[in-house]
Design a protein around this motif. Structure first.
Motif, PDB file in Angstrom:
ATOM      1  N   ARG A 109      36.869  33.713  48.767  1.00 28.67           N
ATOM      2  CA  ARG A 109      37.214  33.082  50.034  1.00 28.67           C
ATOM      3  C   ARG A 109      36.141  32.128  50.544  1.00 28.67           C
ATOM      4  NH1 ARG A 109      39.823  37.808  49.650  1.00 28.67           N
ATOM      5  NH2 ARG A 109      41.793  38.111  50.780  1.00 28.67           N
ATOM      6  N   GLN A 116      43.146  29.654  45.156  1.00 29.49           N
ATOM      7  CA  GLN A 116      43.991  29.476  46.331  1.00 29.49           C
ATOM      8  C   GLN A 116      43.550  30.304  47.530  1.00 29.49           C
ATOM      9  OE1 GLN A 116      46.626  27.113  46.607  1.00 29.49           O
ATOM     10  NE2 GLN A 116      45.397  26.498  44.826  1.00 29.49           N
ATOM     11  N   LYS A 134      38.817  29.362  51.238  1.00 26.69           N
ATOM     12  CA  LYS A 134      39.088  28.721  52.525  1.00 26.69           C
ATOM     13  C   LYS A 134      37.854  28.076  53.151  1.00 26.69           C
ATOM     14  CE  LYS A 134      43.334  29.912  52.214  1.00 26.69           C
ATOM     15  NZ  LYS A 134      44.309  28.868  51.790  1.00 26.69           N
ATOM     16  N   LYS A 135      36.683  28.333  52.585  1.00 22.64           N
ATOM     17  CA  LYS A 135      35.477  27.779  53.200  1.00 22.64           C
ATOM     18  C   LYS A 135      34.435  27.462  52.124  1.00 22.64           C
ATOM     19  CE  LYS A 135      32.113  28.741  56.887  1.00 22.64           C
ATOM     20  NZ  LYS A 135      31.671  29.718  57.908  1.00 22.64           N
ATOM     21  N   GLU A 138      44.213  24.372  49.939  1.00 25.06           N
ATOM     22  CA  GLU A 138      44.865  24.175  51.235  1.00 25.06           C
ATOM     23  C   GLU A 138      44.112  24.895  52.350  1.00 25.06           C
ATOM     24  OE1 GLU A 138      48.908  25.387  50.937  1.00 25.06           O
ATOM     25  OE2 GLU A 138      49.439  23.869  49.427  1.00 25.06           O
ATOM     26  N   ASN A 139      44.162  24.329  53.536  1.00 23.49           N
ATOM     27  CA  ASN A 139      43.527  24.922  54.725  1.00 23.49           C
ATOM     28  C   ASN A 139      42.046  25.188  54.498  1.00 23.49           C
ATOM     29  OD1 ASN A 139      46.123  25.075  56.081  1.00 23.49           O
ATOM     30  ND2 ASN A 139      46.566  26.824  54.752  1.00 23.49           N
ATOM     31  N   LEU A 140      41.391  24.241  53.858  1.00 24.00           N
ATOM     32  CA  LEU A 140      39.987  24.395  53.499  1.00 24.00           C
ATOM     33  C   LEU A 140      39.079  23.839  54.590  1.00 24.00           C
ATOM     34  CD1 LEU A 140      37.936  25.209  51.240  1.00 24.00           C
ATOM     35  CD2 LEU A 140      38.072  22.833  50.460  1.00 24.00           C
ATOM     36  N   GLU A 141      38.024  24.601  54.897  1.00 24.69           N
ATOM     37  CA  GLU A 141      36.981  24.132  55.814  1.00 24.69           C
ATOM     38  C   GLU A 141      35.716  23.874  55.009  1.00 24.69           C
ATOM     39  OE1 GLU A 141      34.268  25.623  59.630  1.00 24.69           O
ATOM     40  OE2 GLU A 141      35.820  26.944  58.801  1.00 24.69           O
ATOM     41  N   LYS A 151      45.862  19.269  52.144  1.00 30.66           N
ATOM     42  CA  LYS A 151      46.594  19.822  53.278  1.00 30.66           C
ATOM     43  C   LYS A 151      45.640  20.574  54.199  1.00 30.66           C
ATOM     44  CE  LYS A 151      50.595  22.729  54.379  1.00 30.66           C
ATOM     45  NZ  LYS A 151      51.689  23.572  53.819  1.00 30.66           N
ATOM     46  N   ASN A 152      45.504  20.062  55.434  1.00 30.89           N
ATOM     47  CA  ASN A 152      44.703  20.715  56.478  1.00 30.89           C
ATOM     48  C   ASN A 152      43.232  20.872  56.088  1.00 30.89           C
ATOM     49  OD1 ASN A 152      47.039  21.034  58.070  1.00 30.89           O
ATOM     50  ND2 ASN A 152      47.542  22.970  57.050  1.00 30.89           N
ATOM     51  N   LEU A 153      42.657  19.825  55.526  1.00 34.53           N
ATOM     52  CA  LEU A 153      41.223  19.839  55.221  1.00 34.53           C
ATOM     53  C   LEU A 153      40.426  19.571  56.489  1.00 34.53           C
ATOM     54  CD1 LEU A 153      38.761  19.824  53.302  1.00 34.53           C
ATOM     55  CD2 LEU A 153      39.200  17.368  52.951  1.00 34.53           C
ATOM     56  N   THR A 154      39.439  20.438  56.767  1.00 28.31           N
ATOM     57  CA  THR A 154      38.547  20.264  57.907  1.00 28.31           C
ATOM     58  C   THR A 154      37.127  20.045  57.387  1.00 28.31           C
ATOM     59  OG1 THR A 154      39.900  21.727  59.290  1.00 28.31           O
ATOM     60  CG2 THR A 154      37.658  21.278  60.028  1.00 28.31           C
TER      61      THR A 154
END
Length: 267
Positions: A182, A203, A206-207, A226-229, A248-251
C-alpha cells in the motif's frame, strides 16, 4: 535474580562487550526487550541464545550494538512481532543460507525496522522468507546498494520504506508480486535510477513518497495505478506531471526536502 512476572526489560550499557545475563531465560512472561548502548562504539552482544527461552517475547530493539543478523532466526522466536535496529554494526555472514525455515521460526514477525546501520550492504536472505512481514523499513543505511529479488516472496507486505539509502540504484523487478503493498517510500534515494517496470500491477498501492529522486525514471505501467497519492519535491514533481492526464485520481503533493543529517555519521 528471579523476576517471573516482568514483561518489559531495558538494559542500558556502556561497554564494548556484553553478554546477556542468563537470568533473562527465566523471565517467561517477558514481552519486550530493549538493549541500549550509551558508549561511543557499538557493543558486541553475546549470549543472545538466552532469548530463545522466552515464549511471549513480542518486541526486540537493539541500539548501538554489534550483532550478526543470522543469529535472529536461529533464536526461533515464534512470538516475535517487531525487530528494531538503530545505529547497529551488522557483522557479515559467509554461510547465510544455512538457516531453518524462517516462515516457521519467525511466523509472527510483522515488522522489521533498520535505521542508521551504516555498514549494511544488503539485507540477509532470511528477511525475504518472513512471509508474515507487513512492514519493512530500512532508512539511513548509506551502503545499502540492493534489495534481493526474493523480496517478491513477501506477499503480505503492506509498507516498504527504503529512504535515505544513498547507494541504492534500483528496486527488484519481483516487487510486482507484492500484491498487498500500500505504501512505498524511496525518498532520499537520489541515485535510484528507476521504479520496477511492472509496478503498475500493484493495485493496492495508494501512496508513494519519493523526494530527492530526480534521477528516477517512471515506467509507463504507473498509469495503471488508481487513486494514487505521490509525495515529492520540486525536483521530482515533473516526473509525475506528464502522467497526470493518463491516471485516475492522481494526487501530487509537492513537499519541501527534509534535511537529513545522516551524512554526519555519528561514529
Amino acid at each position: 535474580m528471579d523476576c517471573p512476572n516482568v514483561e518489559a526489560l531495558v538494559l542500558n550499557l556502556s561497554s564494548s562487550n556484553y553478554a546477556l545475563p542468563n537470568f533473562i531465560a527465566t523471565m517467561k512472561k517477558l514481552k519486550v526487550v530493549m538493549i541500549i548502548n550509551h558508549g561511543l562504539e557499538p557493543t558486541k552482544l553475546t549470549n543472545l541464545s538466552c532469548l530463545s527461552s522466552l515464549p511471549n517475547l513480542r518486541r526486540i530493539r537493539f541500539e548501538k550494538a554489534s550483532i550478526t543478523l543470522l543469529d535472529i532466526p536461529k533464536l526461533q522466536l515464534s512470538s516475535l512481532e517487531k525487530l528494531s535496529l538503530w545505529l547497529c554494526h551488522v557483522d557479515e555472514v559467509l554461510n547465510e543460507f544455512e538457516v531453518d525455515d524462517v516462515s516457521q521460526t519467525l511466523q509472527s514477525l510483522q515488522e522489521i525496522e533498520i535505521d542508521y546501520c551504516y555498514n549494511l550492504v544488503e539485507l540477509p536472505h532470511w528477511v525475504s522468507q518472513v512471509v508474515s512481514l507487513k512492514k519493512l523499513s530500512v532508512t539511513n543505511c548509506n551502503k545499502l546498494c540492493r534489495l534481493s529479488e526474493a523480496i517478491g516472496n513477501l506477499r503480505n507486505l503492506e509498507m516498504l520504506r527504503v529512504s535515505s539509502c544513498y547507494s541504492l540504484t534500483e528496486l527488484p523487478e519481483t516487487m510486482e508480486r507484492l500484491g498487498n503493498l500500500r505504501f512505498l517510500d524511496v525518498s532520499g534515494c537520489f541515485q535510484l535510477k528507476k521504479l520496477p517496470l511492472e509496478i503498475g500491477k500493484l493495485q493496492m498501492l495508494k501512496k508513494i513518497s519519493m523526494r530527492d529522486c530526480y534521477r528516477c525514471e517512471l515506467p509507463n505501467s504507473v498509469k495503471n495505478l488508481e487513486n494514487l497519492e505521490v509525495k515529492c519535491d520540486e525536483g521530482t514533481v515533473f516526473l509525475w506531471e506528464r502522467f497526470k492526464p493518463k491516471m485516475k485520481n492522481l494526487t501530487i503533493t509537492d513537499e519541501e526536502t527534509e534535511h537529513n543529517l545522516n551524512l554526519l555519521q555519528l561514529f
